[in-house]
Write a protein that holds these residues in place. Structure first.
Motif, PDB file in Angstrom:
ATOM      1  N   VAL A 171       0.869  -1.166   0.000  1.00  0.00           N
ATOM      2  CA  VAL A 171       0.000   0.000   0.000  1.00  0.00           C
ATOM      3  C   VAL A 171       0.906   1.216   0.000  1.00  0.00           C
ATOM      4  CG1 VAL A 171      -0.201   0.001   2.538  1.00  0.00           C
ATOM      5  CG2 VAL A 171      -1.916   1.179   1.147  1.00  0.00           C
ATOM      6  N   HIS A 172       0.524   2.233  -0.793  1.00  0.00           N
ATOM      7  CA  HIS A 172       1.394   3.404  -0.898  1.00  0.00           C
ATOM      8  C   HIS A 172       0.585   4.585  -1.413  1.00  0.00           C
ATOM      9  CE1 HIS A 172       5.313   5.339  -0.938  1.00  0.00           C
ATOM     10  NE2 HIS A 172       5.862   4.211  -0.527  1.00  0.00           N
ATOM     11  N   ARG A 173       1.271   5.624  -1.839  1.00  0.00           N
ATOM     12  CA  ARG A 173       0.642   6.828  -2.345  1.00  0.00           C
ATOM     13  C   ARG A 173       0.695   6.860  -3.876  1.00  0.00           C
ATOM     14  NH1 ARG A 173      -1.613   6.760   1.673  1.00  0.00           N
ATOM     15  NH2 ARG A 173      -1.386   8.126   3.490  1.00  0.00           N
ATOM     16  N   LEU A 189       9.139  -8.613  -9.739  1.00  0.00           N
ATOM     17  CA  LEU A 189       7.769  -8.698  -9.224  1.00  0.00           C
ATOM     18  C   LEU A 189       6.846  -8.071 -10.268  1.00  0.00           C
ATOM     19  CD1 LEU A 189       8.224  -7.643  -5.484  1.00  0.00           C
ATOM     20  CD2 LEU A 189       8.066  -9.958  -6.425  1.00  0.00           C
ATOM     21  N   GLU A 190       6.237  -8.894 -11.089  1.00  0.00           N
ATOM     22  CA  GLU A 190       5.402  -8.378 -12.161  1.00  0.00           C
ATOM     23  C   GLU A 190       4.073  -7.876 -11.593  1.00  0.00           C
ATOM     24  OE1 GLU A 190       4.404  -7.055 -15.777  1.00  0.00           O
ATOM     25  OE2 GLU A 190       6.349  -7.925 -15.209  1.00  0.00           O
ATOM     26  N   PRO A 191       3.762  -6.580 -11.772  1.00  0.00           N
ATOM     27  CA  PRO A 191       2.489  -6.052 -11.261  1.00  0.00           C
ATOM     28  C   PRO A 191       1.293  -6.779 -11.882  1.00  0.00           C
ATOM     29  CG  PRO A 191       3.994  -4.278 -11.878  1.00  0.00           C
ATOM     30  CD  PRO A 191       4.590  -5.550 -12.405  1.00  0.00           C
ATOM     31  N   LYS A 192       0.390  -7.235 -11.036  1.00  0.00           N
ATOM     32  CA  LYS A 192      -0.762  -8.023 -11.509  1.00  0.00           C
ATOM     33  C   LYS A 192      -2.110  -7.396 -11.148  1.00  0.00           C
ATOM     34  CE  LYS A 192      -0.325 -11.549 -13.222  1.00  0.00           C
ATOM     35  NZ  LYS A 192      -0.141 -11.892 -14.651  1.00  0.00           N
ATOM     36  N   ARG A 193      -2.199  -6.741  -9.997  1.00  0.00           N
ATOM     37  CA  ARG A 193      -3.466  -6.118  -9.591  1.00  0.00           C
ATOM     38  C   ARG A 193      -3.182  -4.728  -9.027  1.00  0.00           C
ATOM     39  NH1 ARG A 193      -6.883  -8.256  -5.457  1.00  0.00           N
ATOM     40  NH2 ARG A 193      -5.032  -9.033  -4.364  1.00  0.00           N
ATOM     41  N   LEU A 194      -3.983  -3.755  -9.418  1.00  0.00           N
ATOM     42  CA  LEU A 194      -3.829  -2.378  -8.936  1.00  0.00           C
ATOM     43  C   LEU A 194      -5.208  -1.814  -8.615  1.00  0.00           C
ATOM     44  CD1 LEU A 194      -2.212   0.301  -8.528  1.00  0.00           C
ATOM     45  CD2 LEU A 194      -2.518   0.698 -10.983  1.00  0.00           C
ATOM     46  N   ARG A 195      -5.319  -1.206  -7.456  1.00  0.00           N
ATOM     47  CA  ARG A 195      -6.595  -0.583  -7.082  1.00  0.00           C
ATOM     48  C   ARG A 195      -6.333   0.808  -6.505  1.00  0.00           C
ATOM     49  NH1 ARG A 195     -11.666  -2.980  -3.425  1.00  0.00           N
ATOM     50  NH2 ARG A 195     -13.247  -1.835  -4.606  1.00  0.00           N
ATOM     51  N   THR A 207      -4.540   6.861  -2.200  1.00  0.00           N
ATOM     52  CA  THR A 207      -3.901   5.608  -1.798  1.00  0.00           C
ATOM     53  C   THR A 207      -3.958   4.637  -2.966  1.00  0.00           C
ATOM     54  OG1 THR A 207      -4.655   5.928   0.489  1.00  0.00           O
ATOM     55  CG2 THR A 207      -3.951   3.712  -0.104  1.00  0.00           C
ATOM     56  N   ILE A 208      -2.935   3.797  -3.079  1.00  0.00           N
ATOM     57  CA  ILE A 208      -2.980   2.703  -4.047  1.00  0.00           C
ATOM     58  C   ILE A 208      -2.674   1.387  -3.343  1.00  0.00           C
ATOM     59  CG2 ILE A 208      -2.447   4.015  -6.131  1.00  0.00           C
ATOM     60  CD1 ILE A 208       0.459   3.097  -5.840  1.00  0.00           C
ATOM     61  N   LEU A 209      -3.328   0.352  -3.814  1.00  0.00           N
ATOM     62  CA  LEU A 209      -3.062  -1.020  -3.395  1.00  0.00           C
ATOM     63  C   LEU A 209      -2.549  -1.757  -4.623  1.00  0.00           C
ATOM     64  CD1 LEU A 209      -6.440  -1.440  -1.517  1.00  0.00           C
ATOM     65  CD2 LEU A 209      -4.205  -1.315  -0.402  1.00  0.00           C
ATOM     66  N   ILE A 210      -1.397  -2.396  -4.505  1.00  0.00           N
ATOM     67  CA  ILE A 210      -0.814  -3.059  -5.663  1.00  0.00           C
ATOM     68  C   ILE A 210      -0.220  -4.397  -5.272  1.00  0.00           C
ATOM     69  CG2 ILE A 210       1.399  -1.834  -5.419  1.00  0.00           C
ATOM     70  CD1 ILE A 210       1.449  -1.798  -8.565  1.00  0.00           C
TER      71      ILE A 210
END
Length: 247
Positions: A171-173, A189-195, A207-210
Motif C-alpha cells: 500500500v502506498h501513495r 515482481l510483475e504487477p498483476k493487480r492495482l486498485r 492511496t494505491i493497493l498493488i
C-alpha cells in the motif's frame, strides 16, 4: 508483563473480534493497513506468509482471521515489537504469529531465500528530502519517512523472500506509482493487480493497493475504485464491511 504502558490504549478490531495496543505518541495504525490486509491474496491452509514493516502488528492480526497459516512479522523498532507482542499474547495468537525484531534489508539471510508464498508490506511513504517535514518524534518519523527503509528496500526484500510465483502486496501513495512499477519490474515482481482508493467520489485518489507476482507474465488488472466515504460522509458500504464486518 504489563498489558499497557505509558499512554497506550487497547482498541477493538471489530470485524475480527480482536484487540490491539496503540499509542498516539508511538504508533497507531491507519486505514491503509486495514485495506492492505483485505486486498492481499492469502492462502487459507497452506503456505508461508511474512509481513514487513509491521508496526504494532496490525496486518498480521487482521490476516490471522483469514488463514490458518503461520505468519511472521518483521519490525525494526523495539518499542513497536514490544507493543505487537503484547497484542499477540492478549489475543492468544502466539501459536500463529511470530515476531522478528530486525531490519528487512538482508532479512532473507536470516529467514531464508525464496521461501515465502506471500509478502505484505506497508512501508514508509515519505522520502527524507525535506528534513523540515520529518516528525520530531523518532517513532513516528521512522514509521512515516524513509529513514531506515526505502521503497526500494521493501520491494527488493519482498522479491528475495518470495518463491517463484509468490505474491507481494503493498500500500502506498499514487504519487509513487511510477517508482513502484519500475522497482517491482526491476526486482522481478510483475504487477498483476492495482486498485486506487479515493476519499470519496469526485476527489483525487490518495492511496494505491498493488500486488505483484514473482517472475509472472505481464498482465496487470486495474480493479474498480474503492471509495472510503459516500456523499453523506459516512463510510462506504465496502469500507464499513471491512471495518465492522458484514451485518
Amino acid at each position: 508483563m504489563d498489558l499497557l504502558k505509558g499512554d497506550e490504549r487497547l482498541d477493538y478490531l471489530l470485524a475480527e473480534n480482536l484487540r490491539i495496543i496503540q499509542s498516539p505518541t508511538v504508533f497507531s495504525f491507519s486505514l491503509d493497513a486495514v485495506l492492505l490486509a483485505n486486498f492481499s491474496y492469502i492462502p487459507k491452509h497452506k503456505g508461508k506468509i511474512i509481513d514487513l514493516c509491521s508496526g504494532n502488528g496490525i496486518i498480521p492480526l487482521l490476516l490471522s482471521k483469514r488463514t490458518n497459516v503461520k505468519i511472521q512479522a518483521v519490525e525494526i523498532q523495539e518499542r513497536l515489537v514490544d507493543m505487537a507482542q503484547r497484542s499477540i499474547n492478549y489475543n492468544g495468537l502466539q501459536p500463529q504469529i511470530e515476531l522478528i525484531h530486525g531490519d528487512i534489508r538482508g532479512l532473507y539471510k536470516e529467514v531464508g531465500h525464496s521461501r515465502y508464498d506471500v509478502v505484505t508490506c506497508n512501508p514508509p511513504y515519505f522520502t527524507t528530502d525535506d528534513r523540515d517535514k520529518i516528525n520530531d518524534n523518532e517513532h513516528l518519523a521512522i514509521a512515516r519517512h524513509e529513514i531506515l527503509c526505502t521503497l526500494e528496500d521493501a520491494i527488493q526484500s519482498a522479491s528475495l523472500l518470495l518463491k517463484q510465483g509468490g505474491k507481494a502486496a503493498f500500500v502506498h501513495r499514487p504519487g509513487r506509482l511510477l517508482d513502484i512499477l519500475f522497482l517491482m519490474r526491476k526486482y522481478r515482481l510483475e504487477p498483476k493487480r492495482l486498485r486506487f482508493v479515493y476519499p470519496k467520489e469526485g476527489r483525487e485518489a490518495n492511496t494505491i493497493l498493488i500486488e505483484g507476482a514473482k517472475d509472472a507474465k505481464p498482465d496487470m488488472k486495474v480493479l474498480p475504485p474503492l471509495y472510503v466515504f459516500d456523499q453523506k460522509n459516512q463510510y462506504s458500504k465496502e469500507v464499513h464491511e471491512i471495518l465492522y464486518g458484514k451485518e
